[in-house]
Write a protein that holds these residues in place. Structure first.
Motif, mmCIF file in Angstrom:
data_model
loop_
_atom_site.group_PDB
_atom_site.id
_atom_site.type_symbol
_atom_site.label_atom_id
_atom_site.label_comp_id
_atom_site.label_asym_id
_atom_site.label_seq_id
_atom_site.Cartn_x
_atom_site.Cartn_y
_atom_site.Cartn_z
ATOM 1 N N ILE A 148 7.825 8.136 -10.232
ATOM 2 C CA ILE A 148 8.513 6.909 -10.649
ATOM 3 C C ILE A 148 8.275 6.706 -12.139
ATOM 4 O O ILE A 148 7.128 6.680 -12.598
ATOM 5 C CB ILE A 148 8.007 5.712 -9.841
ATOM 6 C CG1 ILE A 148 8.366 5.904 -8.357
ATOM 7 C CG2 ILE A 148 8.587 4.406 -10.375
ATOM 8 C CD1 ILE A 148 7.768 4.867 -7.437
ATOM 9 N N PRO B 275 7.268 -1.182 -11.396
ATOM 10 C CA PRO B 275 6.973 0.010 -10.589
ATOM 11 C C PRO B 275 6.189 -0.264 -9.318
ATOM 12 O O PRO B 275 6.294 0.498 -8.358
ATOM 13 C CB PRO B 275 6.177 0.892 -11.544
ATOM 14 C CG PRO B 275 5.591 -0.036 -12.554
ATOM 15 C CD PRO B 275 6.596 -1.136 -12.708
ATOM 16 N N LYS B 276 5.418 -1.340 -9.272
ATOM 17 C CA LYS B 276 4.573 -1.583 -8.100
ATOM 18 C C LYS B 276 5.400 -1.697 -6.817
ATOM 19 O O LYS B 276 5.120 -1.031 -5.816
ATOM 20 C CB LYS B 276 3.739 -2.851 -8.299
ATOM 21 C CG LYS B 276 2.784 -3.169 -7.145
ATOM 22 C CD LYS B 276 1.944 -4.408 -7.470
ATOM 23 C CE LYS B 276 0.902 -4.683 -6.402
ATOM 24 N NZ LYS B 276 1.502 -5.111 -5.127
ATOM 25 N N ALA C 14 6.998 1.725 -5.880
ATOM 26 C CA ALA C 14 6.024 2.694 -5.377
ATOM 27 C C ALA C 14 5.629 2.363 -3.950
ATOM 28 O O ALA C 14 5.502 3.262 -3.095
ATOM 29 C CB ALA C 14 4.794 2.723 -6.283
ATOM 30 N N GLU C 15 5.447 1.084 -3.659
ATOM 31 C CA GLU C 15 5.032 0.686 -2.317
ATOM 32 C C GLU C 15 6.152 0.901 -1.297
ATOM 33 O O GLU C 15 5.897 1.313 -0.162
ATOM 34 C CB GLU C 15 4.570 -0.769 -2.337
ATOM 35 C CG GLU C 15 3.256 -0.938 -3.106
ATOM 36 C CD GLU C 15 2.822 -2.385 -3.268
ATOM 37 O OE1 GLU C 15 3.631 -3.284 -2.929
ATOM 38 O OE2 GLU C 15 1.695 -2.621 -3.732
ATOM 39 N N ALA D 292 6.334 4.787 -0.711
ATOM 40 C CA ALA D 292 5.178 5.259 0.058
ATOM 41 C C ALA D 292 5.245 4.793 1.500
ATOM 42 O O ALA D 292 4.896 5.537 2.429
ATOM 43 C CB ALA D 292 3.885 4.785 -0.600
ATOM 44 N N VAL E 289 4.629 9.764 -3.095
ATOM 45 C CA VAL E 289 4.656 9.378 -4.507
ATOM 46 C C VAL E 289 3.539 10.143 -5.216
ATOM 47 O O VAL E 289 2.366 9.972 -4.911
ATOM 48 C CB VAL E 289 4.456 7.863 -4.688
ATOM 49 C CG1 VAL E 289 4.467 7.495 -6.170
ATOM 50 C CG2 VAL E 289 5.529 7.086 -3.940
ATOM 51 N N VAL F 219 3.206 7.549 -11.010
ATOM 52 C CA VAL F 219 3.909 6.401 -11.577
ATOM 53 C C VAL F 219 3.655 6.427 -13.079
ATOM 54 O O VAL F 219 2.501 6.430 -13.527
ATOM 55 C CB VAL F 219 3.436 5.078 -10.966
ATOM 56 C CG1 VAL F 219 4.077 3.899 -11.691
ATOM 57 C CG2 VAL F 219 3.762 5.018 -9.479
ATOM 58 N N PHE G 195 -0.945 9.977 -6.542
ATOM 59 C CA PHE G 195 -0.953 8.527 -6.761
ATOM 60 C C PHE G 195 -1.364 7.834 -5.476
ATOM 61 O O PHE G 195 -0.872 8.160 -4.394
ATOM 62 C CB PHE G 195 0.442 8.051 -7.189
ATOM 63 C CG PHE G 195 0.518 6.586 -7.495
ATOM 64 C CD1 PHE G 195 0.013 6.094 -8.683
ATOM 65 C CD2 PHE G 195 1.086 5.691 -6.593
ATOM 66 C CE1 PHE G 195 0.077 4.740 -8.976
ATOM 67 C CE2 PHE G 195 1.156 4.342 -6.869
ATOM 68 C CZ PHE G 195 0.645 3.862 -8.066
ATOM 69 N N VAL H 29 -1.339 4.354 -3.690
ATOM 70 C CA VAL H 29 -0.703 3.039 -3.744
ATOM 71 C C VAL H 29 -1.719 1.923 -3.500
ATOM 72 O O VAL H 29 -1.708 0.892 -4.179
ATOM 73 C CB VAL H 29 0.454 2.961 -2.727
ATOM 74 C CG1 VAL H 29 0.965 1.541 -2.601
ATOM 75 C CG2 VAL H 29 1.584 3.885 -3.150
#
Length: 416
Positions: free
Chosen positions: A8, A103-104, A107-108, A111, A117, A120, A249, A251
């Motif tokens: 990401i 991005p949070k 990403a969540e 995932a 992922v 990030v 990464f 999460v």
């Protein structure tokens, strides 16, 4: 779907972000980039583009979800990634986020779908860090709101984009000076900073990455894996940026690093005219004196954050988050010391570990931990002002019953 890696790449610095994406497409074979353009949200849709190094391979549109462009992005992104995974021809999917998307959340979502992922990355132009942190305009005023209800500002959005990512892709900006670079380093000291230009000696920007153990361009001139390049999966020698895209990464760990109770905050520093003050205290703040000092404290630094407690609400952990001349104060749950022993088993280990580091025989994990970062920071004056907001000896000795009767100006912030 385990064969597909998802990186990401986001950030309000659009030129730097686009450069990072193009570099990844050029350096990682069998990579594609997905981008959802939220600027078309006014027409009721979000436009999706899929491309590889050769150009655009697919486009599409998806309608808004609950009048929210970002919600439409979330609903459309995972099915597209799953399609790429099923095809089995894509090694790396680069999710290029639109300017103000953080991005949070993305990403969540990725995932949670079971996809992997692997990185990030926030792309940054060092010369723009201070101007963006100082920009208190609403995203809506700049045409960057993700929904009709989006009340975020440029400054707080940029701060979260910057601080969440473990990797910063740093543009080679001619306008950036040592102060700009020091500010970036102090805002996110644990980030891996990867240069976007000149990061592979002997190889032009965007040159393909050699695979199968073949030497990378420049190796004949003394460049070995680990010295300006790195060895990635399947024997691929990569640039630092491409290597970062596969670094891995977590999460849950990333979320914990941002949670007010256990956030990994910057440490004290002073370099090139930029300073970071880490201020700690054990006594609670006097709510009225702290409230009166809020404007001065908020404007004292380009960025400040941390956790604190007030005498009139000793069981509530409060989150301090300031950028762009604006302050957000939120209740972030109870201090662990206020919970019954039986409830501790329900608390994540990382939270218990953070509490243990701050434990006090009388107050438990209750503490003041505020961090201020800025060029030209008046550290001594700031520390004196913060100290003056704590309870005096007499106020402290009066005890909790007396504290509970103090004025409650922070009810305005906390909507009590």
């Amino acid at each position: 779907m385990s064969g597909l890696s998802v990186a990401i790449v986001g950030g309000l610095h659009a030129d730097a972000r686009r450069t990072a994406v193009e570099r990844l497409l050029a350096e990682v074979p069998d990579s594609v980039a997905l981008h959802h353009d939220l600027s078309t949200a006014a027409d009721g849709t979000v436009r999706r583009t899929v491309r590889n190094l050769a150009g655009v391979t697919d486009t599409g549109q998806t309608p808004l979800v609950n009048d929210c462009a970002c919600c439409a992005l979330r609903a459309d992104l995972v099915p597209e990634l799953e399609r790429l995974a099923r095809g089995g021809l894509t090694r790396l999917a680069v999710v290029e986020l639109w300017d103000s998307v953080e991005p949070k959340a993305m990403a969540e979502v990725v995932a949670a779908s079971g996809l992997t992922v692997t990185s990030v990355i926030t792309a940054v132009d060092p010369a723009l860090v201070l101007p963006y942190l100082a920009d208190g305009d609403d995203l809506a005023e700049c045409g960057l709101a993700a929904a009709a209800t989006d009340r975020r500002t440029v400054a707080d959005t940029f701060a979260r984009q910057l601080e969440y990512a473990p990797v910063l892709a740093v543009a080679d900006s001619a306008e950036a000076d040592d102060e700009d670079r020091a500010l970036l380093a102090q805002l996110h000291p644990t980030a891996r900073r990867v240069p976007l230009e000149g990061d592979r000696p002997g190889a032009p920007a965007g040159a393909p990455v050699a695979l199968g153990g073949a030497p990378v361009p420049g190796a004949a001139h003394g460049t070995a894996p680990g010295a300006g390049s790195a060895t990635g999966p399947a024997g691929a020698f990569r640039s630092p940026l491409a290597d970062a895209a596969f670094a891995g990464f977590d999460v849950e760990a990333a979320a914990a690093a941002q949670h007010p109770a256990c956030a990994l905050l910057p440490v004290e520093a002073d370099e090139c005219g930029v300073a970071t003050l880490v201020w700690r205290g054990r006594r609670p703040f006097h709510p009225e004196r702290l409230y009166a000092a809020l404007e001065d404290l908020t404007c004292a630094a380009a960025r400040s954050r941390g956790r604190f407690w007030l005498a009139d609400r000793p069981d509530t952990l409060l989150h301090w988050d300031a950028a762009g001349g604006a302050l957000c104060v939120e209740a972030a749950g109870p201090w662990l010391a206020s919970l019954p022993d039986a409830a501790w088993d329900l608390v994540p280990p990382v939270r218990r570990a953070a509490a243990a580091l701050d434990w006090h025989p009388e107050h438990g994990d209750r503490c003041q931990h505020l961090v201020f970062t800025s060029p030209g920071l008046d550290q001594d004056g700031l520390a004196r002002l913060l100290d003056s907001c704590l309870l005096t000896d007499a106020e402290y000795a009066a005890g909790r019953e007396a504290w509970s009767r103090l004025p409650r100006p922070f009810d305005t912030f906390l909507e009590v």
